[in-house]
Design a protein around this motif. Structure first.
Motif, PDB file in Angstrom:
ATOM      1  N   LYS A 165      35.592   9.343  42.513  1.00 13.79           N
ATOM      2  CA  LYS A 165      36.429  10.238  43.316  1.00 13.79           C
ATOM      3  C   LYS A 165      36.293  11.690  42.851  1.00 13.79           C
ATOM      4  CE  LYS A 165      38.401   6.847  45.575  1.00 13.79           C
ATOM      5  NZ  LYS A 165      38.012   6.524  46.901  1.00 13.79           N
ATOM      6  N   THR A 166      35.279  11.976  42.024  1.00 15.89           N
ATOM      7  CA  THR A 166      35.107  13.305  41.452  1.00 15.89           C
ATOM      8  C   THR A 166      34.901  14.377  42.511  1.00 15.89           C
ATOM      9  OG1 THR A 166      34.132  12.290  39.501  1.00 15.89           O
ATOM     10  CG2 THR A 166      33.789  14.646  39.766  1.00 15.89           C
ATOM     11  N   ARG A 167      34.036  14.118  43.461  1.00  6.70           N
ATOM     12  CA  ARG A 167      33.728  15.073  44.527  1.00  6.70           C
ATOM     13  C   ARG A 167      33.789  14.345  45.862  1.00  6.70           C
ATOM     14  NH1 ARG A 167      30.440  15.737  40.398  1.00  6.70           N
ATOM     15  NH2 ARG A 167      30.578  17.704  39.282  1.00  6.70           N
ATOM     16  N   THR A 168      34.992  14.205  46.416  1.00  8.68           N
ATOM     17  CA  THR A 168      35.113  13.506  47.696  1.00  8.68           C
ATOM     18  C   THR A 168      35.549  14.423  48.829  1.00  8.68           C
ATOM     19  OG1 THR A 168      37.325  12.753  47.097  1.00  8.68           O
ATOM     20  CG2 THR A 168      35.509  11.228  46.691  1.00  8.68           C
ATOM     21  N   THR A 169      36.457  15.352  48.567  1.00 13.04           N
ATOM     22  CA  THR A 169      36.897  16.293  49.600  1.00 13.04           C
ATOM     23  C   THR A 169      36.816  17.701  49.030  1.00 13.04           C
ATOM     24  OG1 THR A 169      38.426  14.662  50.506  1.00 13.04           O
ATOM     25  CG2 THR A 169      38.767  16.954  51.149  1.00 13.04           C
ATOM     26  N   GLY A 170      35.969  18.515  49.657  1.00  8.85           N
ATOM     27  CA  GLY A 170      35.797  19.887  49.186  1.00  8.85           C
ATOM     28  C   GLY A 170      35.999  20.889  50.296  1.00  8.85           C
TER      29      GLY A 170
ATOM     30  N   GLY B  89      41.443  17.090  43.485  1.00 12.65           N
ATOM     31  CA  GLY B  89      41.449  16.360  42.219  1.00 12.65           C
ATOM     32  C   GLY B  89      41.103  17.241  41.047  1.00 12.65           C
ATOM     33  N   LYS B  90      40.734  16.610  39.942  1.00 14.32           N
ATOM     34  CA  LYS B  90      40.554  17.344  38.692  1.00 14.32           C
ATOM     35  C   LYS B  90      39.286  18.194  38.619  1.00 14.32           C
ATOM     36  CE  LYS B  90      38.279  13.762  35.971  1.00 14.32           C
ATOM     37  NZ  LYS B  90      38.321  12.994  34.759  1.00 14.32           N
ATOM     38  N   THR B  91      38.320  17.987  39.500  1.00 19.20           N
ATOM     39  CA  THR B  91      37.097  18.789  39.457  1.00 19.20           C
ATOM     40  C   THR B  91      37.393  20.257  39.717  1.00 19.20           C
ATOM     41  OG1 THR B  91      35.753  16.920  40.141  1.00 19.20           O
ATOM     42  CG2 THR B  91      34.788  19.097  40.430  1.00 19.20           C
ATOM     43  N   GLY B  92      38.249  20.542  40.691  1.00 16.94           N
ATOM     44  CA  GLY B  92      38.605  21.926  40.991  1.00 16.94           C
ATOM     45  C   GLY B  92      37.442  22.684  41.600  1.00 16.94           C
ATOM     46  N   GLN B  93      37.367  23.994  41.312  1.00 14.02           N
ATOM     47  CA  GLN B  93      36.340  24.843  41.912  1.00 14.02           C
ATOM     48  C   GLN B  93      35.033  24.763  41.130  1.00 14.02           C
ATOM     49  OE1 GLN B  93      36.190  29.314  41.908  1.00 14.02           O
ATOM     50  NE2 GLN B  93      36.636  29.003  44.082  1.00 14.02           N
ATOM     51  N   GLU B  94      33.934  24.641  41.879  1.00 11.23           N
ATOM     52  CA  GLU B  94      32.593  24.687  41.303  1.00 11.23           C
ATOM     53  C   GLU B  94      31.796  25.763  42.025  1.00 11.23           C
ATOM     54  OE1 GLU B  94      31.330  20.430  39.568  1.00 11.23           O
ATOM     55  OE2 GLU B  94      31.256  20.522  41.750  1.00 11.23           O
ATOM     56  N   THR B  95      30.932  26.431  41.278  1.00 12.49           N
ATOM     57  CA  THR B  95      30.055  27.451  41.839  1.00 12.49           C
ATOM     58  C   THR B  95      28.631  26.925  41.797  1.00 12.49           C
ATOM     59  OG1 THR B  95      31.525  29.212  41.089  1.00 12.49           O
ATOM     60  CG2 THR B  95      29.262  29.834  41.634  1.00 12.49           C
TER      61      THR B  95
END
Length: 155
Positions: free
Chosen positions: A109-114, A130-136
């Motif tokens: 579930k790390t990257r499911t809805t962005g 979730g816990k991943t937050g923002q990624e560049t």
């Protein structure tokens, strides 16, 4: 050595995605992607249109010492993490926002809805629920990894 092998494998994935395209018509002309936005009868899902041209392509970042590739082609999206999850799904406009929705083969579930926060010619910022937050992410051109990614140290 291990990260060099992983990077080589990722270059292969990028090369394959860069070469994938529509099957085209019999006369050799490329087929046009579907632009239908009408939801199926009986569904309450928001209408999803194709992802904007700005977010199309292959994007790379690193997270926790792993390379993460995000590939967007039309309405299709996929995420590949070295030594981790392989996910696929959709990318497109929903309620005035560019959204990415993925399902991972391993149930991750790390990257499911962005939500796409911003994009320019070389940088894509996505906030994942979730816990991943923002990624560049950095744009990967021509199936090549962008500069600045970690590489194996010589022995």
């Amino acid at each position: 050595m291990r990260s060099a092998a992983l990077a080589a494998g990722l270059v292969g994935v990028l090369a394959l995605t860069a070469c994938s395209g529509g099957s085209g018509d019999e006369d050799g002309s490329p087929s046009a992607p579907s632009t239908s936005t009408a939801p199926s009868a009986g569904t309450s899902s928001p209408a999803v249109t194709g992802a904007s041209a700005d977010i199309q392509g292959s994007w790379i970042t690193t997270a926790g010492g792993r390379i993460v590739a995000l590939v967007i082609n039309g309405k299709q999206a996929g995420s590949f993490e070295t030594g981790g999850a392989m996910c696929n799904g959709t990318a497109g406009a929903e309620n005035g926002m560019q959204m990415i929705r993925l399902t991972c083969a391993d149930g991750s579930k790390t990257r499911t809805t962005g939500t796409v926060d911003s994009v320019d010619g070389t940088t894509l910022k996505v906030t994942w629920s979730g816990k991943t937050g923002q990624e560049t992410y950095t744009k990967a051109e021509g199936g090549k990894l962008p500069s600045g990614l970690p590489t194996a140290l010589p022995r």
